[in-house]
Design a protein around this motif. Structure first.
Motif, mmCIF file in Angstrom:
data_model
loop_
_atom_site.group_PDB
_atom_site.id
_atom_site.type_symbol
_atom_site.label_atom_id
_atom_site.label_comp_id
_atom_site.label_asym_id
_atom_site.label_seq_id
_atom_site.Cartn_x
_atom_site.Cartn_y
_atom_site.Cartn_z
ATOM 1 N N LEU A 187 0.658 -0.894 0.130
ATOM 2 C CA LEU A 187 0.057 -0.082 0.548
ATOM 3 C C LEU A 187 0.601 1.014 0.022
ATOM 4 N N GLY A 188 2.638 1.537 0.621
ATOM 5 C CA GLY A 188 2.900 1.882 0.966
ATOM 6 C C GLY A 188 3.672 2.243 -0.392
ATOM 7 N N ALA A 215 0.344 15.580 0.778
ATOM 8 C CA ALA A 215 0.242 14.779 2.355
ATOM 9 C C ALA A 215 0.064 13.365 1.409
ATOM 10 N N LEU A 216 -0.359 12.801 0.633
ATOM 11 C CA LEU A 216 -0.453 11.408 0.899
ATOM 12 C C LEU A 216 1.102 10.527 0.085
ATOM 13 N N LEU A 217 1.923 12.172 0.031
ATOM 14 C CA LEU A 217 2.810 10.531 0.105
ATOM 15 C C LEU A 217 3.749 10.855 1.058
ATOM 16 N N LEU A 242 4.424 7.698 6.375
ATOM 17 C CA LEU A 242 4.429 6.986 7.415
ATOM 18 C C LEU A 242 3.880 5.730 7.926
ATOM 19 N N MET A 243 3.999 5.454 6.508
ATOM 20 C CA MET A 243 3.211 3.977 7.097
ATOM 21 C C MET A 243 4.012 2.865 7.281
#
Length: 128
Positions: free
Chosen positions: A4-5, A56-58, A63-64
Motif C-alpha cells: 500500500l505504501g 500529504a499522500l506522499l 509514515l506507513m
C-alpha cells in the motif's frame, strides 16, 4: 516498503506530475480561455490543493513504514486521493468548461480532505 505504501507513493508521483503539468497548461495554454470565463482563480485553487494533497499522500506513504497500525494512515491516503479527484477535479472541469453545476461536487472533495487530515491525527494518537 509495504504494498500500500508503494501504491500511495506511485499515485503521489503521478499526481505530482499531473499537478505540475496542469498548472503549466493553465498558465500557458489556457490563460486566455480561463480569463475569458473569469475562472483563473478557480483553476489556480485546483492546482494548489492538488499539489498540497499530493504531498500529504506522499507523507502518508512514508509514515506507513514507521507507524503501526497503518489502518488510519491507509484511510487518510485514500481520502486524500478521493479528495484530489473530487475537489481539484471538479474545479479543473468547472474552470475549463464553465459548467457551474460542477461546483456542487467540490465540497465533497473538501470533506474528504478534512477527514483525511483527521485520520492522520488519529493515526498518531492510536499508535501501539
Amino acid at each position: 516498503m509495504s504494498n500500500l505504501g508503494r501504491i500511495f507513493t506511485a499515485i503521489a508521483g503521478f499526481s505530482g506530475f499531473l499537478s505540475v503539468a496542469l498548472g503549466a497548461f493553465g498558465a500557458h495554454g489556457l490563460q486566455a480561455h480561463l480569463a475569458a470565463l473569469q475562472m483563473t482563480e478557480v483553476y489556480h485553487t485546483a492546482v494548489q490543493y492538488h499539489m498540497a494533497h499530493t504531498l500529504a499522500l506522499l507523507g502518508v506513504a512514508l509514515l506507513m513504514e514507521r507507524m503501526k497500525p497503518p489502518r488510519y494512515l491507509a484511510l487518510a491516503g485514500w481520502l486524500f486521493i478521493v479528495g484530489i479527484v473530487l475537489f481539484s477535479g471538479s474545479l479543473y472541469v468547472l474552470a475549463i468548461s464553465g459548467i457551474r453545476v460542477l461546483g456542487a461536487i467540490t465540497p465533497f472533495g473538501g470533506l474528504c480532505f478534512l477527514a483525511g487530515w483527521l485520520c492522520l491525527a488519529v493515526a498518531a494518537l492510536v499508535r501501539s
